[in-house]
Design an enzyme around this catalytic site. Structure first.
Site, PDB file in Angstrom:
ATOM      1  N   ARG A 118      -3.707   2.931  -4.718  1.00 35.87           N
ATOM      2  CA  ARG A 118      -2.531   3.617  -5.288  1.00 35.87           C
ATOM      3  C   ARG A 118      -2.239   4.973  -4.631  1.00 35.87           C
ATOM      4  NH1 ARG A 118      -4.938   1.827 -10.104  1.00 35.87           N
ATOM      5  NH2 ARG A 118      -4.022  -0.138 -10.773  1.00 35.87           N
ATOM      6  N   GLU A 182      19.193  12.052  17.287  1.00 38.64           N
ATOM      7  CA  GLU A 182      18.864  12.548  15.934  1.00 38.64           C
ATOM      8  C   GLU A 182      18.871  14.081  15.917  1.00 38.64           C
ATOM      9  OE1 GLU A 182      18.682  10.703  13.294  1.00 38.64           O
ATOM     10  OE2 GLU A 182      18.154   8.689  13.956  1.00 38.64           O
ATOM     11  N   GLU A 234      16.420  10.974  -2.212  1.00 41.80           N
ATOM     12  CA  GLU A 234      17.754  10.558  -1.770  1.00 41.80           C
ATOM     13  C   GLU A 234      18.693  10.237  -2.934  1.00 41.80           C
ATOM     14  OE1 GLU A 234      17.709   8.420   1.966  1.00 41.80           O
ATOM     15  OE2 GLU A 234      19.673   7.573   1.530  1.00 41.80           O
ATOM     16  N   HIS A 262      17.315   2.720  18.435  1.00 45.56           N
ATOM     17  CA  HIS A 262      17.941   3.246  17.221  1.00 45.56           C
ATOM     18  C   HIS A 262      18.821   4.475  17.517  1.00 45.56           C
ATOM     19  CE1 HIS A 262      18.380   4.352  13.046  1.00 45.56           C
ATOM     20  NE2 HIS A 262      17.830   5.525  13.280  1.00 45.56           N
TER      21      HIS A 262
HETATM   22  P1  NAD Z   1       8.142   3.787  18.299  1.00 43.79           P
HETATM   23  O1  NAD Z   1       7.169   4.228  17.321  1.00 43.79           O
HETATM   24  O2  NAD Z   1       8.277   2.329  18.545  1.00 43.79           O
HETATM   25  O3  NAD Z   1       7.860   4.514  19.688  1.00 43.79           O
HETATM   26  C1  NAD Z   1       8.653   4.211  20.821  1.00 43.79           C
HETATM   27  C2  NAD Z   1       7.790   3.784  22.002  1.00 43.79           C
HETATM   28  O4  NAD Z   1       7.173   4.937  22.580  1.00 43.79           O
HETATM   29  C3  NAD Z   1       6.645   2.854  21.613  1.00 43.79           C
HETATM   30  O5  NAD Z   1       6.438   1.932  22.649  1.00 43.79           O
HETATM   31  C4  NAD Z   1       5.472   3.817  21.515  1.00 43.79           C
HETATM   32  O6  NAD Z   1       4.224   3.202  21.649  1.00 43.79           O
HETATM   33  C5  NAD Z   1       5.751   4.747  22.654  1.00 43.79           C
HETATM   34  N1  NAD Z   1       5.174   6.075  22.564  1.00 43.79           N
HETATM   35  C6  NAD Z   1       5.006   6.823  21.444  1.00 43.79           C
HETATM   36  N2  NAD Z   1       4.590   8.042  21.772  1.00 43.79           N
HETATM   37  C7  NAD Z   1       4.468   8.071  23.113  1.00 43.79           C
HETATM   38  C8  NAD Z   1       4.100   9.082  24.034  1.00 43.79           C
HETATM   39  N3  NAD Z   1       3.830  10.318  23.644  1.00 43.79           N
HETATM   40  N4  NAD Z   1       4.053   8.750  25.353  1.00 43.79           N
HETATM   41  C9  NAD Z   1       4.388   7.495  25.761  1.00 43.79           C
HETATM   42  N5  NAD Z   1       4.772   6.509  24.941  1.00 43.79           N
HETATM   43  C10 NAD Z   1       4.825   6.811  23.625  1.00 43.79           C
HETATM   44  O7  NAD Z   1       9.629   4.299  17.935  1.00 43.79           O
HETATM   45  P2  NAD Z   1      10.176   5.658  17.306  1.00 43.79           P
HETATM   46  O8  NAD Z   1      11.518   5.812  17.898  1.00 43.79           O
HETATM   47  O9  NAD Z   1       9.209   6.767  17.396  1.00 43.79           O
HETATM   48  O10 NAD Z   1      10.317   5.296  15.763  1.00 43.79           O
HETATM   49  C11 NAD Z   1      11.147   4.252  15.307  1.00 43.79           C
HETATM   50  C12 NAD Z   1      10.661   3.825  13.962  1.00 43.79           C
HETATM   51  O11 NAD Z   1      10.725   4.939  13.077  1.00 43.79           O
HETATM   52  C13 NAD Z   1      11.485   2.720  13.328  1.00 43.79           C
HETATM   53  O12 NAD Z   1      10.627   1.759  12.785  1.00 43.79           O
HETATM   54  C14 NAD Z   1      12.268   3.425  12.230  1.00 43.79           C
HETATM   55  O13 NAD Z   1      12.544   2.575  11.148  1.00 43.79           O
HETATM   56  C15 NAD Z   1      11.320   4.523  11.853  1.00 43.79           C
HETATM   57  N6  NAD Z   1      11.970   5.699  11.258  1.00 43.79           N
HETATM   58  C16 NAD Z   1      11.465   6.159  10.091  1.00 43.79           C
HETATM   59  C17 NAD Z   1      12.032   7.268   9.495  1.00 43.79           C
HETATM   60  C18 NAD Z   1      11.448   7.816   8.243  1.00 43.79           C
HETATM   61  O14 NAD Z   1      12.037   8.723   7.648  1.00 43.79           O
HETATM   62  N7  NAD Z   1      10.300   7.349   7.831  1.00 43.79           N
HETATM   63  C19 NAD Z   1      13.121   7.924  10.105  1.00 43.79           C
HETATM   64  C20 NAD Z   1      13.594   7.423  11.298  1.00 43.79           C
HETATM   65  C21 NAD Z   1      13.018   6.310  11.879  1.00 43.79           C
HETATM   66  N1  GLY Z   2      15.742   9.345   8.231  1.00 45.81           N
HETATM   67  C1  GLY Z   2      16.447   9.621   7.036  1.00 45.81           C
HETATM   68  C2  GLY Z   2      15.604  10.216   5.957  1.00 45.81           C
HETATM   69  O1  GLY Z   2      14.471  10.561   6.155  1.00 45.81           O
HETATM   70  O2  GLY Z   2      16.056  10.338   4.861  1.00 45.81           O
END
Ligand code: NAD
Ligand code: GLY
Length: 359
Positions: A118, A182, A234, A262
Site C-alpha cells: 500500500r 514540454e 488535477e 510524445h
Molecule cells: P523514455 O523513458 O522511454 O526514455 C526515452 C529513451 O531514452 C529510452 O530509450 C531511454 O532508455 C533513453 N534514455 C533515458 N535516459 C537516457 C540518457 N540519459 N542517455 C541515453 N538514453 C537515455 O521516455 P521519456 O520521454 O523520458 O518518458 C515518456 C514516458 O513518460 C511516457 O510513458 C509518458 O506516459 C510518461 N510521462 C509521465 C508523466 C507523469 O506526470 N508521470 C508526464 C509526462 C510523461
Molecule cells: N504531465 C501532466 C501532469 O503531470 O499533470
C-alpha cells in the site's frame, strides 16, 4: 546545485537540479531509508549510470533490477516483475525504490512503490529532459493498458527528485528535442518571460550548454511544482499542463504511437490549440507564427500531416480521458503565457483549426 520545493504539506519534497548529482553521495544521503533499497533502471540507462548510483548507496541492503527498455514494457506484467523482486528480497514497509531512467521507468517504478504494501518510499532520478521537467515531478505514476496509455495508476509523490542535467549529454538528439516541447509549454501556459528567454537562447539550448540547460530545467520544474502544489489531483489548474496534449494525443493514437515521440506530437498539438485560441478571438493573431518559429528552430514539427484527417482527430478528442460528460475540455490561451480551460469550442471550430494547421 539548485533546489526547488514541491509544497504539499507532509508530502512535500525537493527537486535537486545539478550536474554530477547521480554520483554524489551527499546528494542521496538525506533521502535514503533505514531499510532495503531497490534501484530500478533499464538496459539502456543502466550501463551509463547505474554503477555510479550504486556506489553512493549502502552496501548489503542496496539492490538493482534492470528491465528491458521501451514504452511497450510499461505494462502490468513488468510491474509484476518489480513486485516479485520486492517480495523475493523480503522488502518491508521501510524499503525504498529508486527510479533511474526516463519517464517510462519513473512511472513504472513509481507505481510499484505506490502499490507495494500500500505504498513505500521512492526517489526519482530522471535521466531524460522530459522526465526532468515533467514526469518525475507531481506524483503521477502508472502503466499502460492495451486499450490505452496510463490507464492504470496512482498518485504517489516521491521522497525526492534528483535531476542530474549532466545525464542529458548522452540523450539521443531526437529525445532531447522532444523534451524541449514540454519546456516551451511552460512558457506558453504561464511564463511569457521564459518563452522570450527560450527565443533568445536558441544556440545554447540546441548545443546543450550546461548552464542554460540547468537554468531551463530549473524554471520548468518551478512552474510544474507551483501547479502541482496548487492542484495535486488535477481538480482544476493542473489541467493547464495538458496544453497541446489533447490534439497531440489524438495524433499519437491515429499513428499508432509509431510516427511521433510524445513531445513531437505535443509540439503540433500546441500549434493547433494556439491557432484555435486565435480563431476563437481569445488571443491576438501572430502568436501561432511566433510559436511555430521557436518550435521549427528547435527542429520540432509544427504541421498536421494531410493524410491524417481533421475529422478523425476530432473524433479521437471525443474519446480523450480529459473529456467529461461528453464535453471536450481543451486548454486554450488568453495570451502568450496565460492558459485557461475551455469547454465552449464547437466541433466545427476544432476541425477548422486542425485544417488550418495541415501541410
Ligand atoms: P523514455 O523513458 O522511454 O526514455 C526515452 C529513451 O531514452 C529510452 O530509450 C531511454 O532508455 C533513453 N534514455 C533515458 N535516459 C537516457 C540518457 N540519459 N542517455 C541515453 N538514453 C537515455 O521516455 P521519456 O520521454 O523520458 O518518458 C515518456 C514516458 O513518460 C511516457 O510513458 C509518458 O506516459 C510518461 N510521462 C509521465 C508523466 C507523469 O506526470 N508521470 C508526464 C509526462 C510523461
Ligand atoms: N504531465 C501532466 C501532469 O503531470 O499533470
Amino acid at each position: 546545485m539548485q533546489r526547488v520545493e514541491v509544497e504539499l504539506g507532509e508530502r512535500s519534497y525537493p527537486v535537486l537540479i545539478g550536474s554530477e548529482l547521480l554520483g554524489a553521495e551527499e546528494a542521496w544521503r538525506p533521502f535514503l531509508p533505514e531499510g532495503l533499497i531497490l534501484v530500478i533502471s533499464n538496459d539502456r540507462v543502466a550501463p551509463l549510470y547505474l554503477e555510479r548510483v550504486m556506489d553512493c548507496l549502502p552496501d548489503g541492503r542496496s539492490h538493482r533490477l534492470v528491465l528491458p527498455d521501451g514504452e511497450h514494457h510499461k505494462t502490468l506484467s513488468t510491474w509484476s516483475r518489480v513486485i516479485d523482486e520486492l517480495v523475493r528480497l523480503k522488502a518491508s514497509r521501510d524499503a525504498c525504490v529508486i527510479a533511474l531512467g526516463g519517464g517510462v521507468i519513473g512511472d513504472l517504478a513509481g507505481f510499484a512503490a505506490a502499490s507495494y504494501m500500500r505504498g513505500i518510499a521512492f526517489i526519482q532520478a530522471p535521466t531524460t529532459l522530459l522526465a526532468q521537467v515533467d514526469a518525475s515531478v507531481g506524483g503521477k505514476t502508472g502503466v499502460n493498458h492495451e486499450q490505452g496509455k496510463n490507464l492504470i495508476g496512482a498518485f504517489h509523490q516521491p521522497r525526492a527528485v534528483l535531476a542530474d542535467v549532466g545525464s542529458l549529454t548522452t540523450l539521443p538528439e531526437r529525445e532531447y528535442r522532444a523534451g524541449l516541447a514540454e519546456v516551451i509549454k511552460y512558457g506558453m501556459i504561464g511564463d511569457h518571460a521564459f518563452f522570450e528567454w527560450l527565443e533568445s537562447n536558441l544556440a545554447a539550448i540546441k548545443g546543450r550548454e550546461p548552464g542554460s540547460v540547468a537554468s531551463m530545467v530549473e524554471t520548468s520544474v518551478r512552474s510544474k511544482a507551483q501547479v502541482v502544489a496548487a492542484d495535486e489531483r488535477e481538480a482544476g489548474a493542473r489541467a493547464l499542463l495538458n496544453f497541446g496534449h489533447s490534439f497531440g494525443h489524438a495524433l499519437e493514437t491515429l499513428t499508432d504511437y509509431r510516427q511521433y515521440l510524445h513531445g513531437e506530437a505535443v509540439a503540433i498539438g500546441m500549434i493547433v490549440a494556439t491557432r484555435l485560441s486565435e480563431a476563437r478571438g481569445l488571443l491576438e493573431t501572430g502568436v501561432t507564427e511566433r510559436l511555430g518559429r521557436l518550435l521549427s528552430a528547435l527542429d520540432l514539427p509544427i504541421e498536421v500531416p494531410r493524410e491524417i484527417g481533421a475529422e478523425a482527430i476530432c473524433d479521437c478528442l471525443a474519446l480523450d480521458k480529459k473529456t467529461l460528460g461528453g464535453q471536450t475540455r481543451l486548454i486554450l490561451l488568453d495570451g502568450l503565457g496565460k492558459a485557461r480551460v475551455d469547454t465552449r469550442t464547437s466541433r466545427d471550430e476544432m476541425v477548422a483549426a486542425v485544417q488550418d494547421c495541415q501541410s
